[in-house]
Write a protein that holds these residues in place. Structure first.
Motif, short mmCIF file in Angstrom:
data_model
loop_
_atom_site.label_atom_id
_atom_site.label_comp_id
_atom_site.label_asym_id
_atom_site.label_seq_id
_atom_site.Cartn_x
_atom_site.Cartn_y
_atom_site.Cartn_z
N PHE A 2 9.28 10.66 -0.63
CA PHE A 2 8.06 10.31 0.10
C PHE A 2 6.85 11.01 -0.52
N SER A 24 -2.91 1.68 -4.96
CA SER A 24 -1.99 1.10 -3.97
C SER A 24 -2.50 1.25 -2.54
N ALA A 25 -2.84 2.49 -2.16
CA ALA A 25 -3.25 2.71 -0.76
C ALA A 25 -4.55 1.97 -0.46
N LEU A 26 -5.44 1.95 -1.40
CA LEU A 26 -6.76 1.34 -1.15
C LEU A 26 -6.70 -0.20 -1.19
N LEU A 27 -6.06 -0.75 -2.20
CA LEU A 27 -6.07 -2.21 -2.37
C LEU A 27 -4.83 -2.91 -1.81
N GLY A 28 -3.77 -2.13 -1.56
CA GLY A 28 -2.52 -2.76 -1.15
C GLY A 28 -1.67 -3.20 -2.33
N SER A 38 0.84 -1.21 0.00
CA SER A 38 0.00 0.00 0.00
C SER A 38 0.86 1.25 0.00
N ARG A 39 2.15 1.09 0.33
CA ARG A 39 3.06 2.24 0.18
C ARG A 39 4.33 1.82 -0.55
N GLY A 41 -1.42 -6.79 7.79
CA GLY A 41 0.04 -6.73 7.76
C GLY A 41 0.60 -6.42 9.13
N PRO A 53 10.12 4.29 5.51
CA PRO A 53 10.20 5.31 6.57
C PRO A 53 11.48 6.14 6.47
N HIS A 99 -5.80 -4.95 4.38
CA HIS A 99 -4.40 -5.34 4.26
C HIS A 99 -3.50 -4.56 5.21
N VAL A 113 3.79 8.95 -2.14
CA VAL A 113 2.52 8.86 -1.43
C VAL A 113 1.41 9.44 -2.31
N ARG A 145 -0.26 2.48 8.74
CA ARG A 145 -0.81 3.83 8.58
C ARG A 145 -2.12 3.95 9.34
N HIS A 204 5.59 -6.29 6.49
CA HIS A 204 4.13 -6.24 6.66
C HIS A 204 3.46 -5.50 5.52
N GLY A 226 0.77 -7.62 3.48
CA GLY A 226 -0.62 -7.16 3.44
C GLY A 226 -1.13 -7.05 2.01
N TRP A 274 7.08 3.84 -0.48
CA TRP A 274 8.20 4.57 0.13
C TRP A 274 8.57 3.85 1.43
N ILE A 305 -1.86 7.14 -3.47
CA ILE A 305 -3.26 7.52 -3.22
C ILE A 305 -4.03 7.66 -4.54
#
Lengths: 337, 337
Positions: free
Chosen positions: A154, A166-170, A142-143, B303, A147, B299, A158, B143, A299, A303, A145, A162
């Motif tokens: 980043f 990616s963020a929604l479905l992973g 889902s990300r 995760g 840390p 997810h 990000v 997140r 993770h 995920g 990037w 969005i």
């Protein structure tokens, strides 16, 4: 705490480009670049930089090797460090190793953009042996990037995570082509980037349907779902094997890596060595943003992988429900999932 | 595509506070707020707003009920909508339902901050029956924002996710206390927020160790790990049951929710009804940011949950390795994980 990590990886990461050059300098002689071996852009590449129109991109030799130009910044150093570490790490189980392209060092080759000699990773060509493969590249997580990424990187990532799924479905689809003797579907890069959840679900159905050239109004028939996604060596089964490893492995975090799935609709006839299920191949690719796991599971990848597994499982389940002969769509011990 | 979701949830979310008031108006008479029932701040709350020093926070009645003030913005409406939808959804398996606080509607009660009557969720008190519980609140997910969150909220959350261990580990500890007759450890909120990976690993070890008041220099002995984390009804086993559900459930995305773990060191003696393993309870709490799953697994939660599982599993594995009698630390069928 010891993380059991191959120490070569972080060393490579720290010394960046100079290491690449010295590794290249000690590689075997550049035979692949000689006039005797014709290199060309891969015919069935669906995502990433392409060696066309004066661009820098990967090349294949038609004999099973894939040459990926090392990116000149941290990404090249990271990808080389990953392959070097991974290929010599005794902690990687053999069945997991088979999901990754074989690594055969680096070679200086004439770059596809005409800029002269450039270091390339020498990898197995994952589509070798296929005549008209259907291919899909799914970027997992889902990300995209880490840390530890810079602020600029980043922000760039990000926003795309969005905008895309990616963020929604992973995960998001980075590219695909569906091929057979009757037709062809290959949406453009911008169209794929605009895929929403429903488009993704539909593309994963269409990927295993019998008429790739059918219009968007037609419901995909998923005729190849049992042979490609199902069965004891099909895509779902392979993804579940990867999942088992990701539940416990703490060596690497595969940021921005992809699952590549390829199969050929007449694959069961040409005996390509991958066994049944239309010879569906599942591989992991793109390791320019791999980081040390440092004792923590990935993770983010796990995920997203589980989300993709659920999408594939739903397609098999739906197909199974409509069929009078459910057995052939089931996985191994009679359970779909 | 139908997502099979209880339609009450999105309806509640859309109509916000006015719905809360009307629900409250139709609830049973406010007995809990009458002088006959003394409400007080929960003694063992380790995270979240606290009903002390004139603040608005949850209350307990000492007879098994927990009263959580509804937040006045979207968060209150979301949490009420979640409990209403979840408690009536026939798709939730009974063994999964037992991980959630029982929901008994809403009541208008005198708020702990002295501001007058305020609507409260009426929930099971998850720590009822414990005398000196050790409690840890672990916020799950790398997140704590949703793709649909506002820019301001996104920025606030992502900064905290990176500052804390959320982005790196897939979870962060929000608060904890370790209690027994010999001592007590309860780090302050700021100290917990500054926990790095090693601090988290150490806190999870210390949580099941025999001397809570031991200095930071002492290595935690993990004496209670087999009884609390291990065994067929211990924490690991319960987390694995939750994991199985999260691999397939697509009803809810539990953004910013927590796993609460509580046990009592003499729990095996007082017969609190949770069975062996020191009566370790695993519950999910905090649903002010739950979103519809819409056919996609959570997810992000899955995760993070898998990462927490690996941390707990590592503690058991390490403990097991040092022991001459490994069996008692293993989970169910003889495998730790």
């Amino acid at each position: 705490m010891s993380h059991g990590f191959n120490p070569g990886f972080s060393e490579f990461r720290r010394s960046h480009h100079c290491v690449i050059v010295s590794i290249v300098g000690s590689a075997k002689p550049n035979l692949a670049g000689s006039p005797a071996t014709m290199l060309k852009a891969p015919e069935h590449q669906v995502a990433g930089h392409q060696a066309r129109d004066g661009q820098l991109g990967p090349l294949v030799d038609g004999s099973g090797m894939f040459y990926k130009p090392l990116q000149s910044d941290d990404r090249g150093a990271t990808e080389l460090a990953f392959y070097t570490s991974f290929s010599s790490d005794p902690q990687i189980p053999a069945q997991i190793r088979s999901f990754f392209p074989g690594f055969h060092g680096t070679q200086l080759l004439h770059a596809s953009d005409g800029s002269g000699l450039h270091p390339h990773l020498v990898l197995d060509d994952l589509l070798a042996g296929f005549r008209l493969p259907s291919v899909i590249d799914v970027k997992i997580g889902s990300r995209t990037w880490l840390p530890s990424s810079s602020d600029d990187y980043f922000r760039k990532c990000v926003a795309k995570d969005i905008e895309t799924t990616s963020a929604l479905l992973g995960f998001r689809i980075s590219g695909l082509q569906i091929n057979d003797d009757r037709g062809f579907w290959r949406p453009g890069r911008d169209a794929v980037r605009r895929f929403n959840s429903n488009d993704v679900r539909r593309a994963l159905r269409r990927f295993v349907s019998s008429d790739p050239a059918a219009s968007d109004d037609c419901e995909p028939d998923c005729a190849f779902a049992p042979a490609v996604y199902g069965g004891s060596s099909g895509v779902l089964s392979q993804l579940l094997e990867l999942k088992s490893w990701f539940e416990v492995q703490t060596l690497f975090h595969f940021c921005s890596a992809s699952v590549l799935v390829a199969y050929e609709k007449d694959g069961s006839k040409n005996g390509d060595g991958d066994g049944g299920s239309g010879g569906a191949r599942v591989r992991l690719v793109d390791f320019a943003h791999v980081a040390e796991g440092d004792g923590v599971i990935d993770h983010n990848f796990l995920g997203g992988l589980c989300s993709l597994i659920k999408f594939i499982s739903d397609i098999l389940q739906g197909f199974c429900g409509e069929s009078s002969d459910a057995k052939c769509y089931l996985n191994g011990d009679g359970k779909i999932y």
